[in-house]
Design an enzyme around this catalytic site. Structure first.
Site, mmCIF file in Angstrom:
data_model
loop_
_atom_site.group_PDB
_atom_site.id
_atom_site.type_symbol
_atom_site.label_atom_id
_atom_site.label_comp_id
_atom_site.label_asym_id
_atom_site.label_seq_id
_atom_site.Cartn_x
_atom_site.Cartn_y
_atom_site.Cartn_z
ATOM 1 N N ARG A 183 28.974 20.359 30.840
ATOM 2 C CA ARG A 183 27.578 20.129 30.402
ATOM 3 C C ARG A 183 26.781 21.425 30.371
ATOM 4 O O ARG A 183 25.594 21.443 30.703
ATOM 5 C CB ARG A 183 26.864 19.113 31.289
ATOM 6 C CG ARG A 183 27.457 17.760 31.316
ATOM 7 C CD ARG A 183 27.474 17.090 29.930
ATOM 8 N NE ARG A 183 28.149 15.823 30.040
ATOM 9 C CZ ARG A 183 29.478 15.706 29.941
ATOM 10 N NH1 ARG A 183 30.238 16.753 29.667
ATOM 11 N NH2 ARG A 183 30.053 14.536 30.067
ATOM 12 N N GLU A 186 20.558 16.846 34.235
ATOM 13 C CA GLU A 186 21.310 17.203 33.028
ATOM 14 C C GLU A 186 20.381 17.532 31.852
ATOM 15 O O GLU A 186 20.637 18.483 31.108
ATOM 16 C CB GLU A 186 22.252 16.049 32.660
ATOM 17 C CG GLU A 186 23.110 16.377 31.466
ATOM 18 C CD GLU A 186 24.068 15.258 31.106
ATOM 19 O OE1 GLU A 186 24.853 14.826 31.971
ATOM 20 O OE2 GLU A 186 24.040 14.825 29.936
ATOM 21 N N SER A 241 22.710 10.233 31.053
ATOM 22 C CA SER A 241 22.884 10.522 32.486
ATOM 23 C C SER A 241 21.815 11.538 32.907
ATOM 24 O O SER A 241 21.712 12.596 32.291
ATOM 25 C CB SER A 241 24.263 11.120 32.739
ATOM 26 O OG SER A 241 25.244 10.212 32.305
#
Ligand SMILES: Cc1cc2nc3c(=O)[nH]c(=O)nc-3n(C[C@H](O)[C@H](O)[C@H](O)COP(=O)(O)OP(=O)(O)OC[C@H]3O[C@@H](n4cnc5c(N)ncnc54)[C@H](O)[C@@H]3O)c2cc1C
Length: 363
Positions: free
Chosen positions: A174, A355, A251
């Site tokens: 990520r 995130e 998320s």
């Protein structure tokens, strides 16, 4: 200093301009305050010209596409929001080239319909194609980094446009050099696909089980796409305007990677608290990856936390998604995020990191 002619000059560069827009309408969390100007760039040329112009004039610029990985402050953004809206896609036997503003899931759908394989596990991820390398999007055992052939960038420091090798982007879990950076704009992306119409090898147990296949198997990409979409829908991970569980940024926390030195201590704290439970863990660069959703739930934040009446809640289907139930502000979302992050830290000593990219605010 804001140049009053900037709107006209942006239009001259080929963009459509709107004034005083509300950023909550441009993010999937549907929170965020106003921006003075929105410049929607329908072609690569206009995107390059507008960004070059704004950079020359030193005007604060926010690059925004699908708004599905952004948390914008309630006070908004005092500058120009550049909307990436170049959408041309071309496919041939072993590659897909898509401009940055092409809707990612439509690109996946087109590739699967053309019986090309390789992108199917990334079905249903909201947002644009250009944002996929920004955080190296991933799902069901595949990261986009494994499918990239090259990426076309506007380097905002030099103003140059060039195709670069994916290695330049330092893609990680990520992450990439593009995330949390204003140095470059992705203009187009070229993906490697396989012409035989079969999927990438299935690497995710839940997906393989849903398909009744062994891990490592390769199946028709259409079949895998359908299974992925079904699994994602069950978790509220496919956008649906009528479903508040999907009013999210996906998320909200990344899965924490715990170093080899720290791991025994973390596992012993979990054991003291929860007894002899199997802790989901996966080896990862830098140590062992734990499941953020599992930790959140075990720290006492169950699905739907804190209450039905709360403006911001954990999704009722997935503890890792923070959702807007219709009237939430960014402050509501951030306050819930802090509570969850701090609760997990005080229970297990593991710090969760957000995130999404935050604009004008922090967690
Ligand atoms: C319901 C839901 C499910 C999700 N599931 C997943 C998932 O399974 N896996 C996953 O990895 N992510 C997931 N996400 C997160 C998100 O969809 C991805 O990160 C997506 O790639 C963001 O694309 P976007 O166009 O919406 O980016 P935006 O939110 O518009 O922008 C995100 C960041 O990228 C920058 N950016 C955008 N476009 C460009 C560009 N062309 N050049 C340079 N910078 C750019 C922006 O400035 C910003 O910093 C999910 C989100 C939601 C809401």
């Amino acid at each position: 200093m804001w140049d009053v002619t900037i709107g006209r000059r942006v239009v001259d560069s080929g963009a459509f301009v709107s004034e005083n827009i509300d950023l909550s309408g441009l993010t999937t969390l549907r929170v965020g305050g106003p921006a003075r100007l929105l410049a929607e760039c329908p072609s690569t040329e206009s995107l390059v010209e507008v960004v070059r112009l704004l950079d020359r004039e030193r005007i604060p610029t926010l690059i925004l596409a699908g708004g599905s990985n952004l948390v914008v402050s309630d006070s908004g953004f005092d500058g120009v929001v550049v909307r990436v809206a170049n959408t041309t896609v071309s496919l041939d036997a072993d590659r897909v080239i898509a401009e940055a503003g092409a809707v990612w899931d439509e690109v996946v759908a087109q590739s699967v319909a053309a019986e090309l394989g390789g992108l199917e596990c990334l079905s249903g991820i909201p947002g644009s194609t250009g944002a996929t390398p920004v955080q190296n999007v991933g799902a069901y055992g595949v990261e986009v980094g494994s499918r990239l052939r090259r990426v076309q960038l506007l380097d905002r420091r030099s103003g140059e446009v060039s195709w670069v090798d994916p290695s330049v982007l330092e893609l990680g879990y990520r992450s990439s050099v593009l995330k949390h950076s204003a140095d470059a704009v992705v203009l187009s992306v070229e993906f490697v696909v396989s012409a035989d119409g079969t999927s990438a090898p299935l690497q995710y147990r839940e997906l393989a089980a849903a398909l009744g296949a062994e891990e490592g198997a390769r199946l028709p990409s259409t079949q895998v796409r359908e299974a992925v979409l079904e699994l994602r829908t069950g978790k509220g991970m496919v956008l649906d305007p009528y479903d508040h569980d999907t009013w999210s940024a996906g998320s909200f926390f990344t899965n924490p990677v715990v170093s080899d030195e720290q791991l025994p201590q973390v596992l012993s704290v979990i054991g003291d608290l929860l007894g002899d439970v199997p802790v989901p863990q996966f080896s990862a660069a830098g140590g062992t990856k734990l499941s953020a959703g599992w930790l959140i739930e075990r720290a006492g934040f169950s699905k739907g936390y804190p209450a039905e009446s709360a403006p911001a809640r954990l999704s009722t289907r997935h503890t890792l998604a923070l959702t807007n139930r219709g009237s939430a502000t960014t402050a509501d979302v951030l306050s819930l995020a802090r509570e969850v992050r701090d609760g997990v830290f005080s229970a297990f000593g593991v710090r969760l990191e957000p995130e999404p990219v935050t604009v004008g605010c922090t967690i």
